[in-house]
Scaffold this active site. Structure first.
Site, PDB file in Angstrom:
ATOM      1  N   LEU A  43       0.974  -1.086   0.021  1.00 53.89           N
ATOM      2  CA  LEU A  43       0.023  -0.006   0.046  1.00 53.89           C
ATOM      3  C   LEU A  43       0.770   1.198  -0.018  1.00 53.89           C
ATOM      4  CD1 LEU A  43      -2.589  -0.955   2.650  1.00 53.89           C
ATOM      5  CD2 LEU A  43      -3.030  -0.911   0.101  1.00 53.89           C
ATOM      6  N   GLY A  44       1.990   1.112   0.671  1.00 53.67           N
ATOM      7  CA  GLY A  44       2.918   2.598   0.936  1.00 53.67           C
ATOM      8  C   GLY A  44       4.232   2.087   1.567  1.00 53.67           C
ATOM      9  N   GLY A  46       7.029   4.108   4.323  1.00 59.07           N
ATOM     10  CA  GLY A  46       7.519   5.348   5.192  1.00 59.07           C
ATOM     11  C   GLY A  46       8.727   5.232   5.917  1.00 59.07           C
ATOM     12  N   GLY A  47       8.970   5.943   6.896  1.00 61.06           N
ATOM     13  CA  GLY A  47      10.111   5.699   7.585  1.00 61.06           C
ATOM     14  C   GLY A  47      10.292   4.603   8.458  1.00 61.06           C
ATOM     15  N   PHE A  48       9.330   4.071   8.709  1.00 60.63           N
ATOM     16  CA  PHE A  48       9.514   2.714   9.839  1.00 60.63           C
ATOM     17  C   PHE A  48       9.613   1.435   8.787  1.00 60.63           C
ATOM     18  CE2 PHE A  48       5.068   3.254   9.048  1.00 60.63           C
ATOM     19  CZ  PHE A  48       4.620   1.925   9.013  1.00 60.63           C
ATOM     20  N   GLY A  49       9.114   1.610   7.525  1.00 62.52           N
ATOM     21  CA  GLY A  49       9.124   0.325   6.839  1.00 62.52           C
ATOM     22  C   GLY A  49       7.824   0.463   5.783  1.00 62.52           C
ATOM     23  N   THR A  51       3.847  -0.632   4.188  1.00 63.58           N
ATOM     24  CA  THR A  51       2.580  -1.144   4.667  1.00 63.58           C
ATOM     25  C   THR A  51       1.872  -1.986   3.507  1.00 63.58           C
ATOM     26  OG1 THR A  51       2.357   1.162   5.865  1.00 63.58           O
ATOM     27  CG2 THR A  51      -0.046  -0.153   5.238  1.00 63.58           C
ATOM     28  N   LYS A  67       1.497  -3.353   8.958  1.00 64.45           N
ATOM     29  CA  LYS A  67       2.394  -2.132   9.169  1.00 64.45           C
ATOM     30  C   LYS A  67       3.688  -2.664   9.504  1.00 64.45           C
ATOM     31  CE  LYS A  67      -0.659   1.678   9.412  1.00 64.45           C
ATOM     32  NZ  LYS A  67      -0.897   2.834  10.206  1.00 64.45           N
ATOM     33  N   ASP A 172       1.370  13.306  13.014  1.00 58.03           N
ATOM     34  CA  ASP A 172       1.828  13.317  11.388  1.00 58.03           C
ATOM     35  C   ASP A 172       0.458  13.562  10.678  1.00 58.03           C
ATOM     36  OD1 ASP A 172       2.912  13.062   8.961  1.00 58.03           O
ATOM     37  OD2 ASP A 172       3.202  10.932   9.022  1.00 58.03           O
TER      38      ASP A 172
END
Length: 565
Positions: A43-44, A46-49, A51, A67, A172
């Site tokens: 799905l997308g 980001g900074g943590f990994g 999704t 996530k 956020d």
């Protein structure tokens, strides 16, 4: 098999991290996590990994979101500390029980490719985020209206009030992290940043993905105390929400709305809102945290009232509008009366369970009655209608068997059966209404240039035109059914852009399509498109109409290639 990170470093297919830069590599489609969650697609990131959309094999393949929380550590003590921080954040999310926050289901630790991965499992929210909705508007040179933004604020501020009551700050808030949920038209707050932030300051967690570094909020949306000092307050969320509202109102990013040299927001120039709402925004956006509203309920109390309640995802005003035009002679006082009546009837129309372009049918009889009364000079009767309109409560309009477009089907209190069937088919296919209506409109007016895009009416003389519109709509639905697009591809119609093709190009370049090339993708998509729409080859690039279908076909081919089918 070789796989590539976003920097095009080559890796062995069994790797979970890039051996050159340490970037976590994506989980493949079909991968089982915890012997339970099957990866459907990414799905997308980001900074943590990353999704992922997944299916829960233990819950009748119910869709959920995974996530990823992907550390790259070697020392057992670091791994244990990372796990403790992860569990602490999972515990925070677990205690959040609100219908407009995705429900937390589980936290997992899984060893994949010899490395430890952590996952959060949450509800999947079916809908479009407000970034996507804004892009749909902008493609038609539109943005959100002030009333629409007020509705959003009224619906999301209670969520923040609840969140802050649990001593949780989101950190956020942005258009990307607010989803308009299809099932009930409510905004849902997603992607809580807490799990992304805590490890970043400890120095033992690697969360860099390409050019995306771990951040405490997005630049432009987060206040300075958050970005520069790492401090957050409840008012920090209110600041970010105000920026989000301004972006939806103007269609411009925060950097274009703020003069960083003078340290001022561009009120009256780039930002044009009513004085009362401007005052609320100014307080939400105060530089010093203690000068802002201190809680969400204070903002709710100060919000100006709206003239009418509108849906959080309103219909696009560019679609066909079958308006009832009220034209009557008279002096200034009479025109004011007509204006009031029009406003009142519009409030009723906006509450009807119909597409926006059909609502005027239900108020046309009222408008006609008013004209007759004005001509008759019965001013007192007109005032009575104005008072009466305010209290009218209209039930759901019944479906009748007489198809749209047939003479005699102009009664304002009936919804044509043919239209009802069209709308039902569109809804079943999960095709976004804004795109569908726009597409049909464009096709209709292309065949009828002599109309010069004039609005149709509900009168009998326009019945043949309404019939043609319905025929085009039915044909389009048939073609979309024949295309056999996946539900995901259909749901995104109206949102595809050049960015999607650019992403596919990079994926093909990185070897994520195996032996399948971008040239083959284009060729195969063209073949299927031309079979569905012969003679429309020149329309493939028109992203307002046929181009969206071309992209949907291509998106499904990409998904099949990536899943190995």
């Amino acid at each position: 098999m070789q796989v590539f990170c976003t920097k095009n470093h080559v890796n062995n297919g069994s790797n979970r991290f890039c051996t050159h830069c340490g970037e976590p590599l994506p989980l493949p489609v079909g991968q089982l996590v915890d012997k339970r969650y099957k990866i459907i697609r990414q799905l997308g990131q980001g900074g943590f990994g990353r999704t992922y959309l997944a299916e829960d094999k233990n819950q009748a393949n119910k869709q959920c979101v995974l996530k990823e929380f992907a550390p790259q550590v070697q020392d057992p003590q670091d791994l244990q500390k990372a796990k403790e921080l992860f569990e602490r954040e999972a515990k925070t999310l677990k205690k959040l029980q609100h219908p407009q926050i995705p429900k937390f289901h589980a936290s997992l630790q899984e060893k994949l490719g010899g490395k430890d991965f952590f996952f959060l499992v949450q509800d999947y929210i079916d809908g479009d985020n407000y970034r996507q909705l804004l892009e749909q508007r902008q493609s038609q040179k539109q943005t959100f209206s002030e009333e629409e933004v007020l509705t959003l604020l009224e619906k999301i501020l209670p969520v923040l009030a609840y969140l802050h009551s649990q001593d949780v700050v989101h950190r956020d808030i942005s258009p990307d992290n607010l989803i308009w949920r299809r099932s009930d038209s409510l905004p849902v707050l997603i992607d809580f940043g807490g799990v992304k932030q805590l490890p970043a300051s400890q120095g033992f967690w690697f969360t860099q993905l390409a050019v995306h570094n771990t951040l405490l909020g997005k630049t432009g949306y987060a206040p300075e105390e958050q970005l520069r000092q790492g401090k957050v307050y409840f008012s920090s969320d209110l600041y970010s929400l105000a920026v989000t509202a301004l972006v939806l109102l103007t269609g411009k990013e925060p950097q274009a709305l703020y003069d960083s040299y003078q340290g001022i927001w561009l009120w009256g120039k780039e930002i044009k809102v009513s004085p009362k709402l401007e005052a609320v925004f100014k307080k939400m956006l105060a530089y010093q945290p203690n000068a802002r509203y201190q809680n969400a309920n204070q903002v709710l109390k100060d919000l100006p009232t709206k003239g009418a309640t509108v849906a959080a995802k309103p219909q696009n005003p560019q679609i066909t509008k079958l308006k009832t035009m009220i034209v009557a002679p008279g002096g200034k006082q009479t025109r004011q009366v007509i204006s009031k009546i029009h406003q009142k009837t519009q409030l009723i129309a906006n509450k009807m369970p119909l597409p926006v372009w059909m609502r005027p049918f239900a108020v046309s009889m009222l408008g006609t009655s008013v004209i007759v009364l004005i001509v008759a000079g019965s001013f007192a009767a007109v005032n009575a209608i104005i008072r009466g309109v305010s209290s009218i409560s209209l039930p759901t309009l019944p479906t009748v068997s007489n198809p749209i477009g047939k003479p005699g089907n102009d009664k304002p209190n009936q919804q044509p059966g043919r239209l009802s069937q069209i709308l039902s088919r569109r809804q079943q296919l999960e095709i976004p209404e804004a795109y569908f209506i726009r597409m049909v409109d464009n096709l209709f007016y292309a065949q009828k240039p002599e109309l010069q895009r004039r609005a149709l009416t509900g009168k009998s003389e326009d019945a043949p035109l309404r019939d043609e519109w319905a025929g085009i709509a039915e044909n389009l639905l048939q073609k979309l059914e024949q295309a056999q697009l996946s539900p995901a591809a259909r749901r995104k119609l109206g949102s595809y852009s050049q960015k999607d093709f650019d992403r596919w190009r990079e994926q093909a370049k990185a070897g994520q399509f195996g032996d399948y090339t971008l040239k083959e993708l284009t060729k195969d998509t063209n073949t299927q498109f031309d079979r569905l729409f012969p003679g429309k080859q020149g329309e493939r690039s028109n992203l307002q109409t046929y181009g969206q279908i071309w992209y949907a076909i291509a998106a499904d081919r990409v998904s099949k290639v990536q899943s190995g089918n």
